[in-house]
Scaffold this motif. Structure first.
Motif, mmCIF file in Angstrom:
data_model
loop_
_atom_site.group_PDB
_atom_site.id
_atom_site.type_symbol
_atom_site.label_atom_id
_atom_site.label_comp_id
_atom_site.label_asym_id
_atom_site.label_seq_id
_atom_site.Cartn_x
_atom_site.Cartn_y
_atom_site.Cartn_z
ATOM 1 N N ARG A 71 27.478 9.804 9.328
ATOM 2 C CA ARG A 71 26.546 8.794 9.807
ATOM 3 C C ARG A 71 26.402 7.657 8.787
ATOM 4 O O ARG A 71 26.453 6.483 9.149
ATOM 5 N N VAL A 72 26.225 8.009 7.534
ATOM 6 C CA VAL A 72 26.064 6.981 6.498
ATOM 7 C C VAL A 72 27.356 6.171 6.341
ATOM 8 O O VAL A 72 27.308 4.954 6.178
ATOM 9 N N TYR A 73 28.494 6.844 6.423
ATOM 10 C CA TYR A 73 29.769 6.118 6.352
ATOM 11 C C TYR A 73 29.876 5.089 7.481
ATOM 12 O O TYR A 73 30.234 3.940 7.262
ATOM 13 N N LEU A 74 29.554 5.517 8.695
ATOM 14 C CA LEU A 74 29.653 4.612 9.848
ATOM 15 C C LEU A 74 28.641 3.470 9.766
ATOM 16 O O LEU A 74 28.960 2.323 10.103
ATOM 17 N N ILE A 75 27.431 3.766 9.308
ATOM 18 C CA ILE A 75 26.440 2.696 9.103
ATOM 19 C C ILE A 75 26.964 1.709 8.063
ATOM 20 O O ILE A 75 26.887 0.493 8.243
ATOM 21 N N GLY A 76 27.508 2.238 6.975
ATOM 22 C CA GLY A 76 28.085 1.375 5.938
ATOM 23 C C GLY A 76 29.215 0.522 6.471
ATOM 24 O O GLY A 76 29.327 -0.663 6.134
ATOM 25 N N LEU A 77 30.041 1.097 7.323
ATOM 26 C CA LEU A 77 31.158 0.361 7.912
ATOM 27 C C LEU A 77 30.661 -0.791 8.783
ATOM 28 O O LEU A 77 31.178 -1.908 8.711
ATOM 29 N N VAL A 78 29.635 -0.544 9.578
ATOM 30 C CA VAL A 78 29.070 -1.600 10.425
ATOM 31 C C VAL A 78 28.435 -2.687 9.567
ATOM 32 O O VAL A 78 28.649 -3.883 9.812
ATOM 33 N N VAL A 79 27.681 -2.300 8.544
ATOM 34 C CA VAL A 79 27.070 -3.278 7.640
ATOM 35 C C VAL A 79 28.155 -4.094 6.945
ATOM 36 O O VAL A 79 28.051 -5.322 6.831
ATOM 37 N N PHE A 80 29.202 -3.421 6.499
ATOM 38 C CA PHE A 80 30.309 -4.102 5.822
ATOM 39 C C PHE A 80 30.982 -5.102 6.764
ATOM 40 O O PHE A 80 31.251 -6.237 6.381
ATOM 41 N N ALA A 81 31.247 -4.682 7.989
ATOM 42 C CA ALA A 81 31.920 -5.564 8.952
ATOM 43 C C ALA A 81 31.055 -6.773 9.290
ATOM 44 O O ALA A 81 31.545 -7.912 9.297
ATOM 45 N N LEU A 82 29.782 -6.554 9.569
ATOM 46 C CA LEU A 82 28.900 -7.676 9.930
ATOM 47 C C LEU A 82 28.708 -8.639 8.761
ATOM 48 O O LEU A 82 28.682 -9.864 8.954
ATOM 49 N N SER A 83 28.595 -8.106 7.566
ATOM 50 C CA SER A 83 28.453 -8.990 6.407
ATOM 51 C C SER A 83 29.769 -9.698 6.092
ATOM 52 O O SER A 83 29.759 -10.824 5.588
ATOM 53 N N GLY A 106 27.088 -2.192 2.152
ATOM 54 C CA GLY A 106 27.942 -1.478 3.099
ATOM 55 C C GLY A 106 29.074 -0.753 2.393
ATOM 56 O O GLY A 106 29.398 0.401 2.722
ATOM 57 N N ALA A 107 29.665 -1.407 1.408
ATOM 58 C CA ALA A 107 30.753 -0.788 0.644
ATOM 59 C C ALA A 107 30.260 0.439 -0.113
ATOM 60 O O ALA A 107 30.952 1.461 -0.174
ATOM 61 N N ALA A 108 29.051 0.367 -0.665
ATOM 62 C CA ALA A 108 28.487 1.515 -1.389
ATOM 63 C C ALA A 108 28.312 2.700 -0.450
ATOM 64 O O ALA A 108 28.610 3.845 -0.818
ATOM 65 N N ALA A 109 27.832 2.439 0.760
ATOM 66 C CA ALA A 109 27.648 3.525 1.729
ATOM 67 C C ALA A 109 28.980 4.164 2.104
ATOM 68 O O ALA A 109 29.083 5.388 2.250
ATOM 69 N N MET A 110 29.998 3.344 2.239
ATOM 70 C CA MET A 110 31.314 3.877 2.576
ATOM 71 C C MET A 110 31.905 4.647 1.403
ATOM 72 O O MET A 110 32.389 5.769 1.560
ATOM 73 N N PHE A 111 31.890 4.039 0.223
ATOM 74 C CA PHE A 111 32.536 4.632 -0.943
ATOM 75 C C PHE A 111 31.849 5.928 -1.372
ATOM 76 O O PHE A 111 32.512 6.881 -1.786
ATOM 77 N N ALA A 112 30.532 5.960 -1.264
ATOM 78 C CA ALA A 112 29.776 7.139 -1.699
ATOM 79 C C ALA A 112 30.097 8.370 -0.873
ATOM 80 O O ALA A 112 29.918 9.496 -1.338
#
Length: 170
Positions: A71-83, A106-112
């Motif tokens: 869930r956090v990865y996908l949220i991070g991906l959406v935040v990353f894409a929109l930003s 967003g990158a932090a959420a994905m990378f973490a």
């Protein structure tokens, strides 16, 4: 082949977020010219992304343990894409800097969450292969950033160094 799709998704996301650390450097002269700003202002475009990513990766990892890594990865991906879209459409350097900060979140959420996602998706020898592939992608991303950035900025304009993230995110 189906068992490797999680690795492909995680590696594509990791490649994208790590490329964004260095991709900006080659487009700075074009950005300065089009946004009518100084290189000192553009230094924040580079630094804020890396600072937010580094500062939040541990905190977001802890949040992911509670809310769920996928869930956090996908949220991070959406935040990353929109930003990334906001960066590509930025009308001035202030908006670009702010969007880069959000992109770092967003990158932090994905990378973490990448290592945990790989660990939970594979075991035994397959886990070793998956981590080997992930490590190779990390190394390649660091080298690819300036090359990809130069090609995109030269042929399509500096905004495409951010807009290219949209199809990869999808």
């Amino acid at each position: 082949m189906k068992k490797w799709w999680p690795l492909v998704a995680v590696c594509a996301g990791t490649f994208m977020l790590l490329v964004d650390v260095t991709i900006v450097t080659v487009a700075l002269p074009d950005m300065a010219r089009e946004l009518h700003t100084t290189f000192q202002d553009l230094q924040w475009v580079i630094d804020l992304y890396a600072l937010v990513l580094a500062a939040l990766v541990l905190t977001v990892g802890s949040v992911a343990d509670r809310l769920g890594r996928r869930r956090v990865y996908l949220i991070g991906l959406v935040v990353f894409a929109l930003s990334s879209l906001a960066c590509g459409l930025a009308p001035n350097v202030g908006v670009l800097i702010a969007a880069r900060g959000v992109q770092g979140l967003g990158a932090a959420a994905m990378f973490a969450t990448t290592m945990a996602l790989i660990s939970s998706s594979y075991s035994g020898r397959e886990r070793g292969v998956a981590f080997g592939a992930w490590g190779a992608v990390n190394g390649a991303a660091a080298a690819a950033g300036p090359i990809v950035g130069g090609l995109l900025a030269t042929h399509f304009g500096w905004r495409w160094i951010f807009l290219v993230n949209l199809p990869v995110s999808v």
